[in-house]
Design an enzyme around this catalytic site. Structure first.
Site, short mmCIF file in Angstrom:
data_model
loop_
_atom_site.label_atom_id
_atom_site.label_comp_id
_atom_site.label_asym_id
_atom_site.label_seq_id
_atom_site.Cartn_x
_atom_site.Cartn_y
_atom_site.Cartn_z
N ASP A 26 0.89 -1.18 -0.02
CA ASP A 26 0.13 -0.08 0.13
C ASP A 26 0.67 1.06 -0.09
O ASP A 26 1.89 1.31 0.77
CB ASP A 26 -0.87 0.02 1.02
CG ASP A 26 -2.02 -1.12 1.11
OD1 ASP A 26 -2.66 -0.99 0.17
OD2 ASP A 26 -2.10 -1.79 2.01
N ASP A 67 -9.59 -6.85 -1.62
CA ASP A 67 -8.91 -6.06 -0.73
C ASP A 67 -9.44 -5.58 0.26
O ASP A 67 -10.40 -4.58 0.14
CB ASP A 67 -7.72 -5.03 -1.29
CG ASP A 67 -6.95 -4.51 -0.34
OD1 ASP A 67 -6.81 -4.96 0.74
OD2 ASP A 67 -6.23 -3.58 -0.55
#
Length: 238
Positions: A36, A177
């Protein structure tokens, strides 16, 4: 019935004091790592970076997938190309006017391009360039922080993306996700994404030891879905 799935641990949620130990253990068990990258503007959090991609690459040949949560997507695409991140996934919400150029730049570098859809964002947002994508990521929680509420309705987009791929012959992987854990394994498995991003609640936070956590994750997955892991990669009906 057998079906292939891919597991992609979210490294934002790992124990950084066990960085090398955990990566080394997972290298032979997962298909990619999810990284991320947040700029503090698209979402309020600031997390990993292209520098982190370089650090993981020192101890792993496993493909790396960057999930950008940033406002200036073209800038970060260029930075991730420099470090040869295998998958570069941009937020669809800020891609209007630059999506085609970003995808072209990623592909020209020999890398794979992906787009991410936040929970409120419809698939129609990426339809103009969906045929060019290597991955579409569906957020099943609000972006920015781990541990947020699972949004079951977002799973409909996974089903729709699979239908579109079959009808049109698109080549993208479908990734989900967010909050991939015991409470949601069954409904996620029913939606049938190709790639499962697993984080703290589903893996890293289960125990203090990565091997024990992995084994617990496998047990919970099997109990909830009725599928058995074969070497951690293939699901086969029990």
């Amino acid at each position: 019935m057998n079906r292939q799935i891919s597991l992609s641990p979210s490294l934002m949620t790992m124990d950084l004091d066990q960085f090398k130990e955990q990566i080394t253990f997972l290298n032979s068990r997962v298909n990619s790592y999810h990284i991320d990258i947040m700029d503090g503007h698209f979402v309020p959090n600031i997390t990993l970076s292209p520098w982190f991609v370089e650090q993981v690459r020192k101890i792993s040949d496993t493909p790396l997938s960057a999930h950008m949560m940033v406002n200036d997507a073209p800038f970060w695409v260029k930075e991730l190309i420099k470090v040869k991140c295998d998958y570069i996934c941009f937020p669809s919400e800020v891609a209007n006017g630059v999506a085609f150029s970003m995808i072209d730049d990623i592909h020209a570098a020999g890398l794979k391009a992906g787009a991410v859809l936040n929970p409120e964002t419809p698939i129609s947002m990426i339809e103009p360039y969906i045929d060019l994508l290597d991955k579409v990521t569906i957020m099943t929680i609000d972006p920015g922080f781990a541990g947020q509420r699972f949004l079951e309705g977002t799973l409909r987009k996974i089903v729709e993306l699979r239908k579109m791929r079959e009808e049109h012959g698109y080549g993208y992987e479908i990734e989900m996700d967010g909050s991939t854990n015991k409470a949601h394994w069954k409904m996620i498995s029913d939606a049938n994404p190709d790639v499962y991003v697993i984080g703290r609640s589903g893996l890293f936070g289960l125990t203090d030891n990565i091997e024990d956590s992995w084994n617990q994750m496998v047990r919970e997955y099997e109990e909830c879905t009725g599928f058995a892991f074969d070497n951690g990669l293939v699901q086969s009906a029990r």
